[in-house]
Scaffold this active site. Structure first.
Site, PDB file in Angstrom:
ATOM      1  N   ARG A 187     110.687  55.152 138.278  1.00  0.00           N
ATOM      2  CA  ARG A 187     111.022  53.952 138.918  1.00  0.00           C
ATOM      3  C   ARG A 187     110.814  54.001 140.858  1.00  0.00           C
ATOM      4  NH1 ARG A 187     117.507  54.830 140.380  1.00  0.00           N
ATOM      5  NH2 ARG A 187     116.649  56.750 141.054  1.00  0.00           N
TER       6      ARG A 187
ATOM      7  N   LYS B  89     114.435  51.538 145.986  1.00  0.00           N
ATOM      8  CA  LYS B  89     115.075  52.722 146.411  1.00  0.00           C
ATOM      9  C   LYS B  89     114.207  52.914 147.428  1.00  0.00           C
ATOM     10  CE  LYS B  89     116.952  56.623 144.763  1.00  0.00           C
ATOM     11  NZ  LYS B  89     119.014  56.365 145.937  1.00  0.00           N
TER      12      LYS B  89
ATOM     13  N   GLU C 140     128.563  47.998 143.462  1.00  0.00           N
ATOM     14  CA  GLU C 140     127.909  49.537 143.549  1.00  0.00           C
ATOM     15  C   GLU C 140     128.493  50.570 144.748  1.00  0.00           C
ATOM     16  OE1 GLU C 140     124.083  50.091 143.363  1.00  0.00           O
ATOM     17  OE2 GLU C 140     123.305  49.541 145.224  1.00  0.00           O
TER      18      GLU C 140
HETATM   19  N1  PXG Z   1     122.834  53.424 143.936  1.00  0.00           N
HETATM   20  C1  PXG Z   1     122.549  53.539 144.968  1.00  0.00           C
HETATM   21  C2  PXG Z   1     122.969  52.569 145.768  1.00  0.00           C
HETATM   22  C3  PXG Z   1     121.922  54.672 145.376  1.00  0.00           C
HETATM   23  O1  PXG Z   1     121.623  55.437 146.333  1.00  0.00           O
HETATM   24  C4  PXG Z   1     122.390  55.451 142.920  1.00  0.00           C
HETATM   25  C5  PXG Z   1     123.521  54.121 142.839  1.00  0.00           C
HETATM   26  C6  PXG Z   1     122.636  56.403 141.658  1.00  0.00           C
HETATM   27  O2  PXG Z   1     121.225  56.601 141.266  1.00  0.00           O
HETATM   28  P1  PXG Z   1     121.006  57.942 140.392  1.00  0.00           P
HETATM   29  O3  PXG Z   1     119.696  57.088 139.622  1.00  0.00           O
HETATM   30  O4  PXG Z   1     120.841  58.298 141.449  1.00  0.00           O
HETATM   31  O5  PXG Z   1     121.993  57.750 139.273  1.00  0.00           O
HETATM   32  C7  PXG Z   1     122.010  55.831 143.986  1.00  0.00           C
HETATM   33  C8  PXG Z   1     121.998  57.305 144.125  1.00  0.00           C
HETATM   34  C9  PXG Z   1     124.190  60.097 148.027  1.00  0.00           C
HETATM   35  C10 PXG Z   1     123.160  60.061 147.706  1.00  0.00           C
HETATM   36  O6  PXG Z   1     124.841  60.852 148.929  1.00  0.00           O
HETATM   37  C11 PXG Z   1     122.552  58.625 146.584  1.00  0.00           C
HETATM   38  C12 PXG Z   1     121.604  58.218 146.917  1.00  0.00           C
HETATM   39  C13 PXG Z   1     121.149  58.481 146.970  1.00  0.00           C
HETATM   40  C14 PXG Z   1     120.678  59.624 148.605  1.00  0.00           C
HETATM   41  C15 PXG Z   1     121.773  59.764 148.826  1.00  0.00           C
HETATM   42  O7  PXG Z   1     125.329  59.985 147.397  1.00  0.00           O
HETATM   43  N2  PXG Z   1     120.843  57.850 144.773  1.00  0.00           N
END
Ligand code: PXG
Length: 287
Positions: free
Chosen positions: A52, A151, A184
């Protein structure tokens, strides 16, 4: 335990772990990142995170100056070096230092930053009681603008949504896409359970395709739950038996209240609890 930080080829202590004020990651949010977890010193789904990261970089026309397998070895080395049993890893690739104009060609070398630390998003009781949430007025970006599949270091829409939640005194926010479908949470993907069927928005509507989301879909299908990826609206959430969120940092967390409606019985339901148990087993499994 102090964090383990590596920047562009060198391990650094907190005070000397700095980036240039001319870095376009800072000036413009021009860069990409990953949040990854290690459980019992083993990095969870490292290959998917690397895939990713490199896809996000390709999406913004950024060539990461390190091969994917070398990046994987670096992440594993840094986790070993940190001495942490369970760790949260932040991997960031910025456009690098350039001048004060937008032109990315003025940035000769992207910077790679790796931080191994810990993360705690909520007090432990939220996992038992569920989160309170509201639908934010701020939608996520349009998929043909900056794709939510990338991301990137541009998290302002998600932060503005988060601020709405903070101002209203709730734990978390749900964000809609520009067409009004539920997309989301601020940093998590979303699932609903209705009559035993699990539903989640499809990645094509324009959401981050979470690695935890993918793992949960696999786990649920292996456990013979019906899983459907389809657009959802707020009505589907208000009337669901269960709503839960997934993310690397959050793992799996139920939603007990949304927009002043009690979801299901007002506590994380049986499917949320079952999948959380299966997820815990998966992340610590030795093969
Ligand atoms: N949607 C978004 C917008 C994200 O940033 C997820 C879904 C979940 O993806 P993963 O691959 O982790 O299952 C994310 C995850 C926080 C935080 O503080 C979250 C993310 C990055 C940095 C901080 O909750 N990304």
């Amino acid at each position: 335990m102090p964090p383990t930080i590596w920047i562009d080829g060198q391990y650094r202590d907190g005070a000397s772990a700095t980036v240039s004020v001319y870095d376009h990651g800072l000036l413009y949010g021009d860069g990409v990142f990953e949040g990854i977890r290690a459980y019992k010193r083993r990095v969870f789904r490292l290959q998917q995170h690397l895939d990713r990261l490199y896809a996000s970089a390709k999406g913004i026309w950024l060539e990461i100056p390190m091969a994917k397998d070398a990046m994987g070895r670096l992440v594993e080395e840094a986790v070993r070096k940190s001495g942490l049993e369970d760790a949260y890893i932040r991997l960031v690739v910025t456009r690098g230092a350039g001048d004060l104009g937008l032109d990315p060609r003025k940035c000769p070398k992207p910077s790679i930053i790796l931080i191994v630390d810990e993360i705690h998003l909520w007090p432990a009781d939220r996992y038992d009681k569920g989160l309170t949430a509201l639908t934010a007025a701020t939608p996520i970006g349009h998929r043909e603008s900056l794709s939510p599949r990338i991301k990137s270091l541009n998290y302002l829409a998600h932060i503005l949504a988060k601020v709405e939640g903070i101002a209203a005194g709730v734990d978390e926010v749900l964000m809609l896409d520009p067409g009004g479908y539920v997309a989301e949470a601020s940093g998590m993907n979303l699932f609903v359970v209705m009559n035993g069927t699990i539903r989640t928005p499809p990645a094509y509507i324009g959401i981050l395709k979470g690695i935890t989301r993918d793992a949960v879909i696999e786990l649920a299908r292996d456990a013979n739950y019906a899983v459907e990826e389809l657009p959802l609206n707020r009505y589907d959430l208000y009337t669901a038996d269960e709503v839960f969120l997934t993310g690397t940092a959050a793992e799996i967390v139920g939603v007990s209240k949304l927009d002043a409606r009690t979801i299901g019985k007002g506590v994380p339901g049986p499917v949320t609890r079952d999948l959380s148990k299966r997820f815990k087993a998966l992340v610590t499994q030795r093969d």
